[in-house]
Design an enzyme around this catalytic site. Structure first.
Site, short mmCIF file in Angstrom:
data_model
loop_
_atom_site.label_atom_id
_atom_site.label_comp_id
_atom_site.label_asym_id
_atom_site.label_seq_id
_atom_site.Cartn_x
_atom_site.Cartn_y
_atom_site.Cartn_z
N ASP A 35 0.83 -1.21 0.00
CA ASP A 35 0.00 0.00 0.00
C ASP A 35 0.86 1.26 0.00
OD1 ASP A 35 -2.32 -1.39 -0.03
OD2 ASP A 35 -2.76 -1.18 2.10
N LYS A 57 -3.71 3.28 -3.37
CA LYS A 57 -4.68 4.11 -4.10
C LYS A 57 -4.01 4.97 -5.15
CE LYS A 57 -8.51 4.39 -0.98
NZ LYS A 57 -8.52 4.78 0.40
N MET A 171 -8.70 8.05 9.15
CA MET A 171 -9.18 8.75 7.95
C MET A 171 -10.23 9.80 8.31
SD MET A 171 -9.46 5.26 5.75
CE MET A 171 -9.95 4.29 7.15
C1 LIG Z 1 -6.66 2.85 5.26
S1 LIG Z 1 -6.31 3.21 6.94
C2 LIG Z 1 -5.24 1.90 7.31
C3 LIG Z 1 -5.05 1.70 8.78
C4 LIG Z 1 -4.01 0.65 9.11
N1 LIG Z 1 -4.40 -0.65 8.66
C5 LIG Z 1 -3.69 0.62 10.60
O1 LIG Z 1 -3.96 -0.39 11.26
O2 LIG Z 1 -3.14 1.62 11.09
C6 LIG Z 1 -5.19 4.57 6.75
C7 LIG Z 1 -5.38 5.61 7.86
O3 LIG Z 1 -4.65 5.24 9.02
C8 LIG Z 1 -4.19 6.40 9.67
N2 LIG Z 1 -2.71 6.35 9.73
C9 LIG Z 1 -1.92 5.44 9.16
N3 LIG Z 1 -0.62 5.67 9.48
C10 LIG Z 1 -0.62 6.75 10.29
C11 LIG Z 1 0.40 7.46 10.97
N4 LIG Z 1 1.69 7.11 10.89
N5 LIG Z 1 0.05 8.53 11.72
C12 LIG Z 1 -1.25 8.90 11.83
N6 LIG Z 1 -2.25 8.26 11.22
C13 LIG Z 1 -1.96 7.20 10.45
C14 LIG Z 1 -4.69 7.60 8.89
O4 LIG Z 1 -5.92 8.00 9.43
C15 LIG Z 1 -4.86 6.99 7.51
O5 LIG Z 1 -5.76 7.73 6.73
#
Ligand SMILES: C[S@@+](CC[C@H](N)C(=O)[O-])C[C@H]1O[C@@H](n2cnc3c(N)ncnc32)[C@H](O)[C@@H]1O
Length: 251
Positions: A35, A57, A171
């Protein structure tokens, strides 16, 4: 003999937050389908010669079709390859792993899930509060901001916040809109919140506020998530005096 697919969590960004198993499986992979949120330092673990493809995406336009990801995983596994499907955070949270496991099961492909540190936990660790600090919160709700589309705050969020739970919004989209929806739905505007961006990465940053102030807040880097609840106020209050409510934290 057909290969195997590993659905692997890459954690929130810091490569040191990869599990030992994730690192081992990645080093052994012959194909890696990853991803957007997986950083180069994690991908550096992949051995030379392995096929690495971004299926996020942003890969190949606005949206890489989910069915195409299924097709690739199945085709590579049928060719006998060790395939890693690498996702940010934990693979089973907000990552379409449910559909992917279903497709693999239907195709008779062996698979295994390798858990990762989800972004919400990485964010709480960085900001220094416990999502379930027993003095303030007995439950935590992990939700996706997408459930608020259509101009209404999800009713279960409102009930959870009113009952003292901590809410972690992945998100979150436009924080101002989200804060407004929640306040209009009856959530108290003085409840503490934090927008945490790039948790666990060198450019990580937390912006503390309260819900009514968040309605006027400026944009924040992505990826970010929003944490709402009394536990956040604890962390903000522990920091420098005048800026206790609204401050930036960076490493
Ligand atoms: C599609 S979701 C995937 C979540 C992922 N599977 C998890 O367990 O963290 C993606 C969202 O996770 C959050 N996210 C992922 N990495 C992040 C980070 N390092 N800091 C803050 N938010 C994060 C954001 O809200 C982002 O839009």
């Amino acid at each position: 003999m057909s290969g195997k697919v590993y659905l692997v969590g890459a954690g929130p960004g810091d490569p040191e937050l990869l599990t030992v198993k994730a690192a081992r499986v990645l080093r052994a992979a012959e194909v890696v389908l990853h991803d957007d949120l997986v950083g180069p330092e994690v991908l550096n673990l992949v051995r030379p010669g392995a096929e690495v493809q971004s299926v996020g995406k942003r890969a190949g336009g606005s949206h890489f079709p989910q069915e195409e990801i299924h097709r690739l995983m199945i085709a590579h596994a049928r060719a006998g390859k060790r395939v890693v499907r690498l996702k940010g955070g934990d693979p089973l949270l907000f990552g379409r792993a449910g559909e992917e496991m279903e497709a693999l099961r239907a195709a008779g492909i062996r698979f295994e899930v390798v858990s990762g540190v989800t972004a919400g936990l990485g964010a709480a660790a960085m900001a220094g509060f416990s999502l379930t600090d027993r003095r303030m919160a007995s439950s935590v709700l992990l939700v996706s901001g997408h459930s608020c589309k259509g101009g209404n705050a999800a009713p279960d969020w409102v009930a959870a916040l009113q009952s003292g739970a901590t809410l972690v919004v992945y998100m979150p989209g436009d924080h101002r809109k989200l804060a407004k929806l929640l306040v209009e739905a009856g959530v108290t505007g003085t409840i503490p919140c934090a927008v945490i961006a790039n948790a666990s990465l060198p450019n990580e940053r937390a912006e503390y506020s309260v819900l009514s102030e968040l309605m006027q807040a400026s944009a924040v880097d992505k990826p970010n998530l929003l944490v709402i609840g009394a536990v956040v106020g604890r962390a903000a209050a522990g920091r420098s005096g005048a800026e206790a409510r609204r401050e930036l934290v960076s490493r």
